[in-house]
Design an enzyme around this catalytic site. Structure first.
Site, PDB file in Angstrom:
ATOM      1  N   ASN A 284     -10.186  -2.396  -6.278  1.00  0.00           N
ATOM      2  CA  ASN A 284      -9.051  -1.226  -7.744  1.00  0.00           C
ATOM      3  C   ASN A 284      -9.628  -1.250  -8.900  1.00  0.00           C
ATOM      4  O   ASN A 284      -9.378  -0.621  -9.609  1.00  0.00           O
ATOM      5  CB  ASN A 284      -7.834  -2.142  -7.813  1.00  0.00           C
TER       6      ASN A 284
ATOM      7  N   ASP B 250       1.193  -1.165   0.257  1.00  0.00           N
ATOM      8  CA  ASP B 250      -0.430   0.020   0.060  1.00  0.00           C
ATOM      9  C   ASP B 250       0.873   0.932  -0.127  1.00  0.00           C
ATOM     10  O   ASP B 250       2.131   1.373   0.791  1.00  0.00           O
ATOM     11  CB  ASP B 250      -0.869  -0.024   1.433  1.00  0.00           C
TER      12      ASP B 250
END
Length: 253
Positions: free
Chosen positions: A81, A33
């Site tokens: 995503n 991340d």
């Protein structure tokens, strides 16, 4: 090499020297991340951030090999995503495809896809399938590439798989209800046959799983690192292992 680099190298060597390899996690899950935030902080583009994050993967696997880790799960793309704008998603998928090809070509890692293939473009599906086939016989770290992955989707997929399998066998609902247990569900997960992750690392300072390996991480230890993924260093990795080794895993006892 400047003074800062020298001090960092000496410190990393010191941490590594004190690491007990008998206490190293066998399976590490990593939530990669912070690529976009790293890029913004560096004055770069989102695509440059994702590219820098992809290049960090090879370093991480090298560190894992040095410390006797056996399985690594890399969360490269979540199902959430897939809702990103096309101008970001298309380049990101290309970077992921290149990263997976690179892992397969390396010759040291066995690549396995975890996720829902049907949600991905045909080209991405082909790359993932080819990487698995190309590395199937390699006796190295098993690298799970989580692409198009969501923890809830995985559990739902496992339940559907069980229902379809027993429908073909003619099993009644009553009979199926009698045999459904933790082991049966685990056999239908993307990671079937693998050990559950001992340690889950998330970079960027966020302290949540966001759906990562919800079933498998029931007894995992978590390590949340403040640095963005592209800036993740060997010393950060070693600190995570040191922190893990210092914990007493009681599994509810």
């Amino acid at each position: 090499m400047n003074l800062r680099d020298l001090v960092y190298k000496l410190y990393a060597r010191r941490v590594e020297g004190r690491l007990d390899h008998a206490q190293v996690p066998k399976h590490i899950g990593v939530i990669l991340d912070g690529n976009r935030r790293w890029a913004r902080a560096a004055g770069g583009t989102t695509e440059q951030g994702h590219q820098a994050g992809a290049e960090k993967i090879r370093e991480l696997l090298g560190w894992c090999a040095e410390t006797d880790v056996e399985v690594v799960t890399l969360w490269l793309l979540s199902t959430d995503n897939l809702d990103r704008p096309e101008e970001e998603l298309v380049p990101l998928l290309g970077i992921i495809e290149d990263a997976v090809r690179d892992l397969a070509a390396d010759g040291r890692w066995r690549v396995h896809h975890v996720g829902t293939l049907d949600l991905l473009p045909g080209r991405t599906q082909a790359v993932l399938k080819e990487a698995e086939q190309r590395t199937v016989g390699i006796d190295g770290i098993l690298v799970n590439v989580a692409v198009g992955y969501g923890g809830r989707q995985e559990i739902a997929h496992a339940v559907r798989s069980i229902l379809l399998e027993h429908a073909r066998k003619g099993t009644s609902f009553e009979e199926l209800a009698e045999i459904v247990d933790i082991d049966l569900i685990a056999e239908h997960l993307y990671t079937r046959g693998q050990p559950d992750p001992d340690l889950v690392i998330r970079t960027s300072g966020e302290q949540r799983l966001s759906g990562f390996m919800l079933w498998q991480s029931a007894h995992s230890e978590y390590y949340f690192c403040e640095v963005f993924w592209p800036a993740f260093r060997k010393v950060d990795f070693l600190r995570a292992l040191r922190d893990y080794a210092a914990r007493h895993r009681r599994y509810g006892a």
